[in-house]
Design an enzyme around this catalytic site. Structure first.
Site, PDB file in Angstrom:
ATOM      1  CD  GLU A  70      85.547  45.774  27.006  1.00  0.00           C
ATOM      2  OE1 GLU A  70      83.855  45.161  26.375  1.00  0.00           O
ATOM      3  OE2 GLU A  70      85.791  46.304  27.752  1.00  0.00           O
ATOM      4  CG  HIS A 139      85.554  47.412  37.771  1.00  0.00           C
ATOM      5  ND1 HIS A 139      84.580  47.094  37.931  1.00  0.00           N
ATOM      6  CD2 HIS A 139      85.185  48.060  36.829  1.00  0.00           C
ATOM      7  CE1 HIS A 139      83.885  47.656  36.529  1.00  0.00           C
ATOM      8  NE2 HIS A 139      84.946  48.571  36.448  1.00  0.00           N
TER       9      HIS A 139
END
Lengths: 345, 327
Positions: A70, A139
């Site tokens: 990322e 998440h």
């Protein structure tokens, strides 16, 4: 031509239309094509939930799968934006922001100011937010307040397919970095969406329901909970005005203040944790700027100050419910003076 | 004048010397003025490391991008950023490269391909991957160069970027400026491998180590890998071993260095002196020609300081410009 499509399809359409319009738009992310370098089908996934499915066939190499890195690819999107492209980088789950936040808040967000107005960084970071998907603590977060806190970032969180399409098109055309938050439990929700391209300006809230008794302000998934609450309250002749912020930065203060000046009561609903979130922000702003109009203290309905739990029985208690919102409205109508932190559970 | 034995023309040699002299004088002047209290904030000096920035940047044009570090003045000057605008920026003036809103650690000039010094160690590596991607998408043969110190070479951003650049076959050169110290910590202790070439190999790209105080060595090695990147050959890593004449930041007492270390380095590994000696001894450049450059650079720095001190501070309204303000 308008037809009913889901928010997922609306986002896909926005990306497709902007890629057709502007050759500098590129899209990158983990598995946004899917299967790159593998022996199976091309365009195997189109994102983990299929939001970008089919775009590879239309736009080829302008859709780029990335390594699971990322920091590197979000940073690359930022660097490419500073060099003239308009990248849309998918972060999959916004919870992964922790891995790459430096590239967003120390780099992208600051370039224009820190370089004396001589740089622009038209990058969109889009990804999933929110609870209710049984996705557990890492998440499922609603981290919108973190992003809203940072000067230089613009923060968008649509509640429906129509807004998602128009706001994503606006995000791609905007010259500042935009954090585009997609509530994963809204992907399947359908509404009327024009097939053609349109942009919704930032900083314009949407009044989804008129009412004179109380103002309910929210964004994202909880907009729908607020509407449910308003329907239930109407049976008791309590008319709630429901405002969908659509963009958190910039934020439409005028619409909020005008509504509260008329209703005299404010309930702010934010799925995020209760401290330093949009609810506290808006309650404080109204307290400072429309105190005279308030007939009762503002009520805040938020997620609790806990990680998102996994077990469905607990997670269902996490997200603010229509009942909790209706109860908060009733508190503004008959203030008891009792202390309430208004969390969902 | 004798025949030129160097791979650089006399003009290029003089240009390189002028760049290195400009960096040296800029930094030496900041060292003095900072000690006097004239300069606000943090300043990290590049003195001693001039050959690295200069030898690399000689291969670049304005279309090529660099991402710099907190020790960025040398990169800026070598990339062509205006010295007056830099000095004014360091003094926090409205005439600065960033109109006084960036400071020493954030000097940028995108029109020169300088994407910014950076206060976050290792942060430039992902950014330069993006710059290189933009060049690749446009097909303009631009390359991206990112600089990290030996310290920041341990950042995840840097290591992730090596992988990304290799996977995407980007025209990037990763330059490790190894001056032996991560702030105060020795490179030998903080870096787990023996050679950066090993790290490059691990990411599937060529790695080269050169004496970063030797302009010719840097120029030759950089030329080869930059040409390779420009031609679509992919990324590479260049390690430049060099020396830092001052502390990590101005005000650093450098008690972690051995007694006499800096004096010894100045006497034996001063890249500017070494370049001057070589070109004069070879009979390619006369000492007077270098002295003329020295005088011109001294005047330039003096004028930059004078202009910076005389320049207006940013207007109070500047606090709220160049950013979306919601309150």
């Amino acid at each position: 031509m308008s037809r009913k499509i889901s928010m997922k399809t609306a986002i896909n359409e926005a990306l497709d239309l902007e890629m057709r319009r502007d050759p500098t738009v590129i899209v990158m992310g983990e598995d946004i094509v899917g299967g790159t370098g593998a022996n199976g089908e091309d365009d195997a996934w189109g994102g983990v939930l299929g939001v970008t499915k089919g775009l590879y066939a239309k736009h080829g190499d302008r859709l780029m799968d990335t390594p699971l890195s990322e920091s590197a690819y979000i940073g690359a999107a930022v660097g490419a934006a500073a060099c003239g492209l308009r990248p849309v980088a998918e972060l999959m789950f916004m919870d992964f922001m922790g891995v790459c936040f430096d590239q967003i808040f120390n780099q992208a967000a600051k370039f224009r100011y820190m370089f004396g107005g001589k740089a622009q960084t038209p990058v969109v970071i889009r990804g999933m937010v929110g609870a209710g998907f049984r996705a557990a603590a890492q998440h499922s977060q609603m981290l919108t307040p973190l992003f809203t806190h940072i000067p230089g970032l613009k923060v968008v969180c649509p509640s429906n397919a129509y807004d998602a399409k128009g706001l994503l098109i606006q995000s791609i055309r905007d010259n500042d970095p935009v954090i585009f938050c997609e509530h994963k439990n809204l992907y399947g929700l359908e509404c009327d969406v024009p097939a053609e391209s349109y942009a919704i300006p930032f900083g314009e809230a949407n009044i989804l329901r008129d009412g004179d008794d109380v103002t309910i302000v929210s964004y994202g998934l909880t907009v729908h909970r607020a509407l449910e609450a308003a329907t239930a309250l109407a049976k008791d002749r309590i008319e709630a005005e429901v405002i969908d912020l659509r963009t958190l930065s910039p934020i439409d203060w005028d619409t909020i203040i005008e509504s509260v000046e008329r209703t005299g009561r404010l309930v702010v609903v934010d799925e995020a944790h209760p401290r330093c979130n949009l609810a506290t922000d808006i309650a404080a702003f109204v307290g400072q700027n429309a105190f005279g109009a308030l007939k009762a203290g503002a009520q805040m309905v938020t997620g609790p100050h806990t990680p998102v739990p996994f077990s469905p029985s607990l997670e269902d208690l996490y997200v603010p419910s229509a009942e909790a919102i209706a109860a908060a409205v009733r508190r503004t109508l008959s203030p008891t003076g009792s202390r309430s932190h208004g969390i969902a559970a | 004048m004798s025949e030129n034995p160097f791979p650089l023309s006399k003009d290029d040699l003089l240009k390189a010397y002028r760049t290195m002299r400009t960096i040296r004088d800029f930094e030496e002047r900041l060292h003095i003025d900072f000690a006097k209290g004239d300069i606000p904030g943090f300043v990290h000096l590049y003195a001693g490391e001039e050959a690295c920035a200069t030898g690399i940047m000689m291969h670049l044009n304005d279309n090529d991008r660099i991402a710099s570090t907190h020790r960025g003045h040398g990169h800026c000057i070598a990339k062509g950023v205006d010295v007056h605008a830099m000095m004014a920026e360091i003094y926090g003036r409205s005439t600065g490269a960033c109109r006084g809103k960036g400071g020493s650690m954030h000097i940028a000039d995108l029109s020169k391909g300088m994407m910014g010094a950076n206060g976050i160690l290792g942060a430039g590596a992902p950014l330069i991957c993006g710059a290189a991607l933009a060049a690749k998408v446009r097909g303009d043969r631009g390359v991206g160069i990112t600089f990290v110190g030996d310290g920041a070479s341990n950042q995840g951003t840097f290591l992730e970027s090596l992988n990304l650049a290799a996977v995407w076959n980007l025209p990037v050169v990763f330059v490790v400026e190894n001056n032996g110290y991560a702030e105060s910590t020795a490179m030998e202790w903080a870096v787990s491998c023996d050679s950066y070439v090993d790290r490059a190999t691990g990411f599937g790209m060529p790695g080269v180590t050169v004496d970063g105080t030797d302009l010719f060595a840097v120029h030759e090695a950089a030329g080869e890998i930059i040409r390779r990147a420009r031609d679509g050959g992919g990324p590479a890593l260049l390690e430049c071993n060099m020396v830092r004449f001052y502390g990590h930041f101005e005000g650093d007492a450098q008690t972690y260095r051995a007694k006499g270390e800096v004096e010894a380095l100045r006497a034996s590994r001063d890249c500017l002196v070494m370049l001057a000696e070589r070109v004069v001894e070879a009979g390619v450049v006369a000492r007077d020609e270098l002295h003329r450059i020295d005088r011109e650079v001294a005047d330039l720095i003096e004028d930059a300081v004078r202009a910076a001190k005389a320049a207006p501070l940013p207007a109070p309204s500047e606090l709220l410009t160049d950013v979306y303000v919601s309150y």
